[in-house]
Design a protein around this motif. Sequence first.
Motif, PDB file in Angstrom:
ATOM      1  N   PHE A 273       0.818  -1.210   0.000  1.00 56.75           N
ATOM      2  CA  PHE A 273       0.000   0.000   0.000  1.00 56.75           C
ATOM      3  C   PHE A 273       0.857   1.268   0.000  1.00 56.75           C
ATOM      4  O   PHE A 273       0.352   2.367   0.185  1.00 56.75           O
ATOM      5  N   GLY A 274       2.160   1.093  -0.156  1.00 53.51           N
ATOM      6  CA  GLY A 274       3.058   2.239  -0.156  1.00 53.51           C
ATOM      7  C   GLY A 274       3.300   2.797   1.233  1.00 53.51           C
ATOM      8  O   GLY A 274       3.672   3.960   1.384  1.00 53.51           O
ATOM      9  N   LEU A 275       3.081   1.973   2.257  1.00 57.95           N
ATOM     10  CA  LEU A 275       3.258   2.402   3.650  1.00 57.95           C
ATOM     11  C   LEU A 275       4.321   1.538   4.319  1.00 57.95           C
ATOM     12  O   LEU A 275       4.818   0.584   3.732  1.00 57.95           O
ATOM     13  N   ARG A 276       4.638   1.901   5.552  1.00 59.53           N
ATOM     14  CA  ARG A 276       5.619   1.135   6.323  1.00 59.53           C
ATOM     15  C   ARG A 276       4.908   0.343   7.421  1.00 59.53           C
ATOM     16  O   ARG A 276       3.757   0.604   7.768  1.00 59.53           O
ATOM     17  N   SER A 277       5.657  -0.583   8.013  1.00 61.51           N
ATOM     18  CA  SER A 277       5.087  -1.430   9.062  1.00 61.51           C
ATOM     19  C   SER A 277       4.580  -0.598  10.233  1.00 61.51           C
ATOM     20  O   SER A 277       3.612  -0.976  10.897  1.00 61.51           O
ATOM     21  N   ALA A 278       5.196   0.557  10.485  1.00 61.65           N
ATOM     22  CA  ALA A 278       4.780   1.411  11.593  1.00 61.65           C
ATOM     23  C   ALA A 278       3.331   1.890  11.453  1.00 61.65           C
ATOM     24  O   ALA A 278       2.679   2.204  12.449  1.00 61.65           O
ATOM     25  N   HIS A 279       2.819   1.914  10.247  1.00 61.70           N
ATOM     26  CA  HIS A 279       1.451   2.386  10.015  1.00 61.70           C
ATOM     27  C   HIS A 279       0.396   1.318  10.318  1.00 61.70           C
ATOM     28  O   HIS A 279      -0.780   1.635  10.469  1.00 61.70           O
ATOM     29  N   THR A 280       0.809   0.089  10.406  1.00 56.32           N
ATOM     30  CA  THR A 280      -0.130  -1.031  10.522  1.00 56.32           C
ATOM     31  C   THR A 280      -1.097  -0.867  11.682  1.00 56.32           C
ATOM     32  O   THR A 280      -2.318  -0.946  11.501  1.00 56.32           O
ATOM     33  N   MET A 281      -0.572  -0.675  12.872  1.00 54.66           N
ATOM     34  CA  MET A 281      -1.431  -0.663  14.051  1.00 54.66           C
ATOM     35  C   MET A 281      -2.323   0.572  14.094  1.00 54.66           C
ATOM     36  O   MET A 281      -3.472   0.489  14.543  1.00 54.66           O
ATOM     37  N   CYS A 282      -1.831   1.709  13.609  1.00 54.35           N
ATOM     38  CA  CYS A 282      -2.678   2.906  13.567  1.00 54.35           C
ATOM     39  C   CYS A 282      -3.879   2.665  12.657  1.00 54.35           C
ATOM     40  O   CYS A 282      -5.022   2.946  13.038  1.00 54.35           O
ATOM     41  N   VAL A 283      -3.626   2.144  11.465  1.00 53.07           N
ATOM     42  CA  VAL A 283      -4.720   1.860  10.534  1.00 53.07           C
ATOM     43  C   VAL A 283      -5.653   0.809  11.128  1.00 53.07           C
ATOM     44  O   VAL A 283      -6.879   0.950  11.088  1.00 53.07           O
ATOM     45  N   PHE A 284      -5.080  -0.239  11.701  1.00 56.40           N
ATOM     46  CA  PHE A 284      -5.886  -1.316  12.284  1.00 56.40           C
ATOM     47  C   PHE A 284      -6.820  -0.778  13.366  1.00 56.40           C
ATOM     48  O   PHE A 284      -8.026  -1.008  13.334  1.00 56.40           O
ATOM     49  N   TYR A 285      -6.260  -0.052  14.350  1.00 55.28           N
ATOM     50  CA  TYR A 285      -7.084   0.422  15.465  1.00 55.28           C
ATOM     51  C   TYR A 285      -8.057   1.515  15.062  1.00 55.28           C
ATOM     52  O   TYR A 285      -9.178   1.572  15.578  1.00 55.28           O
ATOM     53  N   LEU A 286      -7.678   2.380  14.142  1.00 52.02           N
ATOM     54  CA  LEU A 286      -8.636   3.380  13.666  1.00 52.02           C
ATOM     55  C   LEU A 286      -9.789   2.706  12.935  1.00 52.02           C
ATOM     56  O   LEU A 286     -10.925   3.177  13.007  1.00 52.02           O
ATOM     57  N   GLY A 287      -9.497   1.595  12.268  1.00 51.16           N
ATOM     58  CA  GLY A 287     -10.559   0.824  11.632  1.00 51.16           C
ATOM     59  C   GLY A 287     -11.512   0.210  12.642  1.00 51.16           C
ATOM     60  O   GLY A 287     -12.696   0.018  12.365  1.00 51.16           O
ATOM     61  N   GLN A 288     -11.012  -0.069  13.834  1.00 57.92           N
ATOM     62  CA  GLN A 288     -11.833  -0.650  14.901  1.00 57.92           C
ATOM     63  C   GLN A 288     -12.634   0.419  15.662  1.00 57.92           C
ATOM     64  O   GLN A 288     -13.531   0.090  16.424  1.00 57.92           O
ATOM     65  N   HIS A 289     -12.267   1.703  15.468  1.00 56.02           N
ATOM     66  CA  HIS A 289     -12.909   2.812  16.197  1.00 56.02           C
ATOM     67  C   HIS A 289     -13.351   3.889  15.205  1.00 56.02           C
ATOM     68  O   HIS A 289     -12.677   4.902  15.034  1.00 56.02           O
ATOM     69  N   PRO A 290     -14.499   3.681  14.556  1.00 58.41           N
ATOM     70  CA  PRO A 290     -14.953   4.615  13.514  1.00 58.41           C
ATOM     71  C   PRO A 290     -15.110   6.063  14.002  1.00 58.41           C
ATOM     72  O   PRO A 290     -14.964   6.996  13.208  1.00 58.41           O
TER      73      PRO A 290
END
Length: 149
Positions: free
Chosen positions: A30-47
């Motif tokens: 997705f053109g991102l780094r591993s550091a972005h994974t958890m931010c995207v994951f948790y923001l997806g869990q908290h609309p």
Amino acid sequence: MENRFEKFSIAVLELNRYLQKIKDQEMRKFGLRSAHTMCVFYLGQHPAGLTVTQLSAICREDKAAVSRCLSQLAERELVVSDAPRNQRAYRNPYRLTEKGRILAKQVDERVEQALRQGGKGLTEEQRETFYATAQVIMDNLSNYQGEEA
């Protein structure tokens, strides 16, 4: 005689190494780094969104790292905040944009695939025992660290 420290250390380090490599491999798509994974994951869990402070606590990362991550995601129009541009927004929640929600859904799918592969051959009981055991170890080590401080 088995060396418990060695076995434990190697297991934890190897699990973390595989996890980091998988995050890096998946987020690179997705053109991102591993550091972005958890931010995207948790923001997806908290609309409704999460503040930098909340996200920092959930991700177990320092605020500066989470803030950098969110700035990079905002530049790519994956997250938004009500805070004025170029101003620290520790108290303002960040939310995924529509583009970010699509990414979060893709990340969720990849996470599920990785978990299925990693847990192949385990029964549900074994999986639950593993998580319960890991929690006991983390709690014990946290208490030990607190006693030593």
